[in-house]
Scaffold this motif. Structure first.
Motif, mmCIF file in Angstrom:
data_model
loop_
_atom_site.group_PDB
_atom_site.id
_atom_site.type_symbol
_atom_site.label_atom_id
_atom_site.label_comp_id
_atom_site.label_asym_id
_atom_site.label_seq_id
_atom_site.Cartn_x
_atom_site.Cartn_y
_atom_site.Cartn_z
ATOM 1 N N ASP A 38 25.264 30.635 32.535
ATOM 2 C CA ASP A 38 25.909 30.861 31.237
ATOM 3 C C ASP A 38 24.881 31.334 30.215
ATOM 4 O OD1 ASP A 38 28.547 30.190 31.863
ATOM 5 O OD2 ASP A 38 28.249 28.058 31.425
ATOM 6 N N TYR A 39 25.270 32.319 29.436
ATOM 7 C CA TYR A 39 24.436 32.821 28.340
ATOM 8 C C TYR A 39 25.209 32.683 27.033
ATOM 9 C CZ TYR A 39 20.561 34.746 31.059
ATOM 10 O OH TYR A 39 19.452 34.883 31.859
ATOM 11 N N PRO A 40 25.098 31.519 26.364
ATOM 12 C CA PRO A 40 25.815 31.330 25.092
ATOM 13 C C PRO A 40 25.384 32.319 24.020
ATOM 14 C CG PRO A 40 24.961 29.241 25.940
ATOM 15 C CD PRO A 40 24.345 30.324 26.765
ATOM 16 N N GLY A 41 24.166 32.882 24.163
ATOM 17 C CA GLY A 41 23.673 33.862 23.196
ATOM 18 C C GLY A 41 24.364 35.199 23.273
ATOM 19 N N MET A 46 21.863 38.684 27.236
ATOM 20 C CA MET A 46 22.036 39.146 28.621
ATOM 21 C C MET A 46 21.354 40.485 28.853
ATOM 22 S SD MET A 46 25.849 37.928 29.755
ATOM 23 C CE MET A 46 26.753 38.467 28.297
ATOM 24 N N ALA A 47 21.414 41.388 27.874
ATOM 25 C CA ALA A 47 20.722 42.673 28.009
ATOM 26 C C ALA A 47 19.217 42.442 28.152
ATOM 27 C CB ALA A 47 21.021 43.562 26.802
ATOM 28 N N LYS A 48 18.687 41.525 27.369
ATOM 29 C CA LYS A 48 17.262 41.181 27.453
ATOM 30 C C LYS A 48 16.934 40.628 28.846
ATOM 31 C CE LYS A 48 13.778 38.447 24.925
ATOM 32 N NZ LYS A 48 13.398 37.378 25.853
ATOM 33 N N LEU A 145 27.098 30.673 19.021
ATOM 34 C CA LEU A 145 28.217 30.162 18.240
ATOM 35 C C LEU A 145 27.835 28.870 17.519
ATOM 36 C CD1 LEU A 145 31.165 29.917 17.331
ATOM 37 C CD2 LEU A 145 31.752 29.121 19.639
ATOM 38 N N ASP A 146 27.114 27.994 18.188
ATOM 39 C CA ASP A 146 26.692 26.746 17.532
ATOM 40 C C ASP A 146 25.796 27.035 16.331
ATOM 41 O OD1 ASP A 146 28.105 25.106 19.222
ATOM 42 O OD2 ASP A 146 26.425 24.727 20.580
#
Length: 286
Positions: A38-41, A46-48, A145-146
């Protein structure tokens, strides 16, 4: 020996079919070990990860990966994952009484997960739609989101764009307030893969998308799926049902006619790209 694929995606309801397929052992049956992270960012993170070799595959926002590849990113799109547009909610903090409507966010600070993320790119798209100068936008990088919830509650940021059903529990709980919506004018999620992984494993990647496509069709046809989404992603049953009625998975190995040109032209017109990229530079045909 199974091919190990590190797959990145946001922890959101769109990606439920990936987890269903994995739990049923369907990737295993074709000799692929899918290791999901999971990538919450979101898209920027994800591109990085793709560019730095931390993941092999990303289920990623179309506009974000087009921008990344056009700017020298080390991946290509291999398929459309979600054909339907994404509906972005425009949010503020519940206590920000000066923000009643989207127009009240002119000149304010936008929370973004990171620069060039979907939350950033769509703020520029929204600015153009509203007749604001996109170059005048101000940003606070909040990571996730957080982080956005915290910034909007403190008042260091005033606006935030994120998928509206993902944020709905936080609107219902009174932390956020939604003041508007903006849909993307193109299919929202694609599957992008690092170039060297495509070169080494093209046929196997095609099999993965074919398996996933079958799971998506079955999942969409299953009357029990909205209840599964509600339970797994902590949504109200009525919200899960509303979202489910709008989403159309694709897993197509061909880009819809004009899609890549439309995204590239929009990003160029907004000043995010210097020129419209050649669609052939964005897509790898398996």
């Amino acid at each position: 020996m199974a091919l190990k694929l590190r797959v990145a995606g946001v922890p959101e309801h769109f990606n439920a079919p990936w987890h269903v397929a994995a739990k049923k052992g369907l990737f295993e049956k074709i000799g692929v070990d899918v290791a999901w992270t999971d990538y919450p960012g979101g898209t920027g993170a994800m591109a990085k990860a793709l560019n730095e070799g931390e993941t092999d595959v990303a289920v990623i926002l179309t506009e974000g990966i087009v921008k990344d590849i056009a700017c020298g990113g080390k991946s290509k799109i291999i398929g459309v994952y979600v054909q339907s547009p994404l509906c972005w909610g425009c949010h503020t903090g519940a206590g920000q009484d000066g923000v009643k409507d989207v127009k009240d966010l002119d000149g304010k600070v936008w929370a973004v997960s990171r620069m060039t993320s979907g939350s950033h790119l769509m703020a520029v798209v929204l600015a153009e739609k509203m007749g604001w100068d996109p170059k005048s936008l101000k940003y606070e990088i909040v990571g996730s989101l957080d982080g956005a919830k915290e910034a909007l509650t403190k008042g260091t940021s005033n606006g935030f764009l994120w998928e509206k059903f993902t944020t709905k529990p936080h609107v219902d709980s009174g932390v956020l307030r939604r003041v508007g919506e903006i849909p993307t004018p193109w299919p929202c999620f694609v599957v992008a893969v690092r170039n060297e992984v495509i070169e080494a494993n093209g046929p196997k990647l095609k099999e993965v998308l074919e398996v996933l496509g079958g799971v998506c069709r079955d999942f969409k046809a299953d009357a029990a799926s909205p209840a599964y989404i509600a339970q797994e992603y902590k949504l109200k049953p009525e919200d899960a049902a509303e979202w489910f009625s709008t989403v159309e998975w694709s897993c197509s190995l061909e880009p819809p006619a004009g899609m890549l040109e439309q995204v590239g032209t929009t990003l160029t017109n907004l000043g995010i790209l210097d020129k419209v990229p050649d669609p052939a530079s964005l897509w790898a045909k398996l």
